[in-house]
Design an enzyme around this catalytic site. Sequence first.
Site: not given
Lengths: 130, 186
Positions: A1, A30-31, A52-54
């Site tokens: 990202t 989808i994040g 990071g972790k979506g």
Amino acid sequence: TVGCVAVDNEGNLASATSTGGLVNKMVGRIGDTPIIGAGTYANHLCAVSATGKGELIIRGTVARDVAAVMEFKGVSLKEAAAYVVGQVPPGNVGLVAVSSTGEVTMPFNTTGMFRACATEDGYSEIAIWD
Amino acid sequence: MGWAIALHGGAGDIPLSLPSDRRLPREAGLRHCLDVGIAALKAHKHPLDVVELVVRELENHPHFNAGKGSVLTTSGTVEMEACIMDGKTKKCGAVSGLSTVVNAISLARTVMEKTPHIYLAFDGAEAFAREQGLETVDPSYFVTPENIERLKQAQEANRVQIDYTQPIQKEVKKDDAIGDGDSQIG
């Protein structure tokens, strides 16, 4: 990202985030990046871009929470961002943010985050780790 | 009060032993993008223009997970996403599921400025990009050899990975033991 936030001399704020997502993500996933208030947010107080972790960033409404904590607790951008990042399980999130008064913060709870910033008074920083 | 800018190229488990051949290009990319942003702010460009400009530069840099260099789905495809937002007006635009648009962030801004909507995805977003004349390419443009390898390793471990993830030590072969800052196994 990747992401960028900026404020000009008149206090205009903007945020932008772009991503390929997670390695080996399901097709159609989808994040947090395109979800307003999760990975990206800006209002009259601040602009925020997260990474990071979506799934955890969405659950934490990370970007909007930074603005909300500033607005409703009356704290600085740095305090608000540190508080919000601290609410996400360690190893999962980082963000960059600027306020309408030119304050900058780049907290993360992962091992590192590729990041850079600059302010009009001549300060600049390029860093990966703490 | 003065101008300020901050940018990121992803977070994760980035080892302190990150080899210079992986660290230096990324640091150079950050420095270049920061310089682009500073110059734009000094030229009194609106922050919306500044953040779009900087993110386009980051998308075009193959060492970051966006645009060229985007990571791969379970099917080996790219599905890119982007979002842009203006603080004063709260206008915003977002896109998902892109596979041919060179700069997703510019499509997000076009959604913000030229539609009554906030968020377009997949076929509709792709069609809108073509209708608006945004640059598109074959999906193979975005795929790097490094990300093909990362997908292979992630699938072997049946894991998803964020931007930078260290290998699982027990599953790492001796030859792979040096952390390189990219997702290896998970």
